[in-house]
Design an enzyme around this catalytic site. Sequence first.
Site, mmCIF file in Angstrom:
data_model
loop_
_atom_site.group_PDB
_atom_site.id
_atom_site.type_symbol
_atom_site.label_atom_id
_atom_site.label_comp_id
_atom_site.label_asym_id
_atom_site.label_seq_id
_atom_site.Cartn_x
_atom_site.Cartn_y
_atom_site.Cartn_z
ATOM 1 N N CYS A 239 0.860 -1.181 0.000
ATOM 2 C CA CYS A 239 0.000 0.000 0.000
ATOM 3 C C CYS A 239 0.897 1.231 0.000
ATOM 4 C CB CYS A 239 -0.960 -0.010 1.189
ATOM 5 S SG CYS A 239 -0.160 -0.012 2.798
ATOM 6 N N THR A 240 0.348 2.394 0.247
ATOM 7 C CA THR A 240 1.106 3.640 0.088
ATOM 8 C C THR A 240 2.229 3.769 1.111
ATOM 9 O OG1 THR A 240 -0.946 4.662 -0.660
ATOM 10 C CG2 THR A 240 0.879 6.127 -0.152
#
Length: 970
Positions: A239-240
């Site tokens: 994810c980020t």
Amino acid sequence: MTQEEKQVILFYKYHPLSGDRKVVEEYRSALETLCQELKLEGRILVGCNEHQSEGINGTLSGSMENAQTFVHAMCQYPSESATDSTTTDTTLSTERQSLVQTFWKQCQQFYTAAKCEPLIMTPAEFKWSSSKTEGNLFPDLNIKLVKELIGTGGVLASIPLDEVHQGYLTPKEWHERITKYKEQEQDDTVLIDCRNTKEFQIGHFPNSLDPNTTTFNQFPLWVKQHSQTLANKKVLMYCTGGIRCEKASAYIRREIPNVQEVKHLKGGIHKYLDEYGKSSDCVWEGKNFVFDGRGAHKASETAGSSSTSNDQTSATLANTTSAIDTDATYKVVGSCTYCAAPYDTFDPNCMCTVCNEPTLICPQCQPLYNEYHCKNHQHLKNCYFSDLSKFSSEQLQDQLADLQIMLEEIAVGRKFKQKRKTLKKQCDKIISRVEEQQGEDGNSSIPTQSSDQILKRRRVLTENNQRIFSDTPADTKNREVIKSTKQRNNAHLQEQKEEQKQKFVRELQSLGLFQPASAYQRNAGTMMIRLPPPCTRVLRTNTKGKWCGKALLSVLQTEFVELSKNERLAEIMQKHLLYLNDAPITSLEQAESIRLKNMDVISRITHWNEPPVRIPNGTIDVQKISLPRTVLDEYSLEESAAVMVCDKPSTVPVHPAGPYLANSLTIMVEAQEGLEPKSLIPCHRIDRVTSGLTICCTNTKVSRLIQARIEDGSVKKQYLAMVQGQFPSSLEQLKGSGPSCTDVAQWDWKQEKKIIQVNGPIETVDPSNGIRKITPNGKPSSSLFQLISYDSQTKTSIISCCPLTGRSHQLRVHLQWLGFPIMDDIQYNGKRLLLDDDESNTTEGYDRVVEAMQELLKEQEEQEEQPPKENLLLQRAAEGLTLEQVQAAVEISSCARDVASAFTPSQLLQGGHSICLHAYRYQIPFFGKGKKKKGDNEGDNDPTIAKLDLQVPLPTWGTNVDSAKIEWLK
């Protein structure tokens, strides 16, 4: 305004804090004071719930010196023996040292009150980046308490922290794994992008799966729906910044116990791009979406500084870099929603007019549209607009007609509730605008319906036909336009349905699948199972509304379990076995480039193998019962009007669905009783795993009449069940063994008949696996239970059951809650019932079933080798298929390769395929026309004109029960 360079820091840490909001408020206040003094802006979330499973998550921006001071305050908390002078950074100014020391003292007061360890971070847990921008990246400073750092509606809140801190891969380890995965695609590995689909659209690691979520709280549901795809696989996640993967990876380990491993990128995309962003062998493709004012950035713009993001903060989109980049190593992965040209910049002016989500619209397409529709709402691009002032009355009426047709298609079903609400609101808006236009022209207005009317699920269809128009010429024309449009569409739909029905009938007959239950019986050890012969079929799927605008490849991978693997999908395409609107799809690249539209039809040629079912006596018991004379006269029914009461065996589905066709009840009974294919109408449905009374008929009027009585709750139903343990026969026993009553679920003891009533709302918590549970958000449900007999040797009870409401799995869920789950119902914690003469539910029985299916396949292969081979293959194939297509489908059949992996254990009669629950008898009252059930009429007079009593024999596990002791509970 001049551009000023600002530092951006992203950070998070899962750490047990107090569940008392008043106590945690002290910590939040200390953070707020520190940030205000340091003139930092941004967002910080502080987790506070009873599980103490959250921590802190934030993104801040400010000057370099102020940001460094904040990091120092979070990383250098003093020990009890240390003094302020030995722990404070001496390079800080006196004023900054004082701020830090004040923050530490406030934190110490919080830690003492919360009785928790200090939250101390490390410099490596902060991700740095800088930005030159006019104005502020964040509008203000907002630090707030939340139940979850990443909102999931509480689904992931209970995961303990010791399950969270697992499965890390450093950026270097991740790079090695992904490089290997990219170069040689591995069947045992699944790469998942845990971010939302808008983030995935403009950048991702190659060959990643996009769960197509718009918010992270949809991710747990996606995992449940794809549990079979993830089972026995190695799962890689990213994810980020890493925070979403912490909880998501733990959830997958818990939800899918047989997963091989679950690893995720430590520090997220930011940390990876920090190390590899400018490297020539960087495997990241496209831009990294960020949640501050910058919008997105390329890998090369991030390298060496650790970029920033926040997995929680709402997006503030702004123009970033151009979609057409001069960097030779940069790859544009996004595409324009309308023309599919390469494009990856979210323009803040390009928001979907339906859902307000950012939408990729290239500069060439932007001037062509006044309003934009995202990929999920492309099917509304001609009938849903926010600004209606630009349309004439005729155009608005066309939009209204289109919306009403869509409303009719989704008129029933809880899952469509929000869609119905959205479309109804737009319909009301259009009607109001037409009313304004007609008022300006001097015409009468069109009264609008109230919003709550159309949301009543079963009333939608009739209410759409009851819109009131006045008799002015304009209103008459509007009414006629809508009516004629609906008539044309209805006629077309009826033609399509009839054509599909006749095609289905021809296919059944030509493939030899229209046979009675006695056909296709085979030995599987001590069991007799029914195995129809394999054949080659064409499976067609109409494009759903939610698929419109999406890439064909994405839909195939996420909606069709067998096609989720690229290698398998590519093989099917190469063999020319996949079609869109009768045109072959021959490569993954072609499928990726195609955007689905409304009315598109996906076709797949497949070698069809059905899972087995068990027909204990070789035939299905069917009773044909005529309706009472009073009912025939009252409703003007034919003399031959009757119902067919079938004693459905467990393992058999009521109608064709999923992998079942020839092994469905309606098909077998039609063939057994000499009826035409597709002529038998089920009046209701019971679960495949349940046995007993199933009402069918061949007359549509009779089916509607029966269904109406079932839906209004006037039908008396009685089931028998065998449950674990000694079921209570007295209030004292119930108090001793039953659960405690709560605000959500309660039991009530009825002394006169020694009946237990359970009231507990039921909700579907896992749609893909059909699992229900008692929850506060469920539908009201009530059931009655009474002990019939108890067997001390097997420690089981046979009980009588009566569902007062008609929820799916209602009796199973309520008995589980009571602590007496049904035998063999492993889905709801029931133990297996092992009988001496029955190999089902055993490993040996499972092996016998698999062997029987393998023998059938081998026999067919041997027959096909006999000349003339071509004729036999085509005889076992749907009409219109070529010999090459049939041979290709047989060659890559998943069942031919491995029977065990082609079906679930339950489908192969191994646990959960049959439970000890039996529909025993129904009593159906019939009322006079226009009358309702007793209690709904003025004067409370009984409107019943006749009753129909239906009953089937006792199940094999209940043959010792004295039927005279079975009394109605209702």
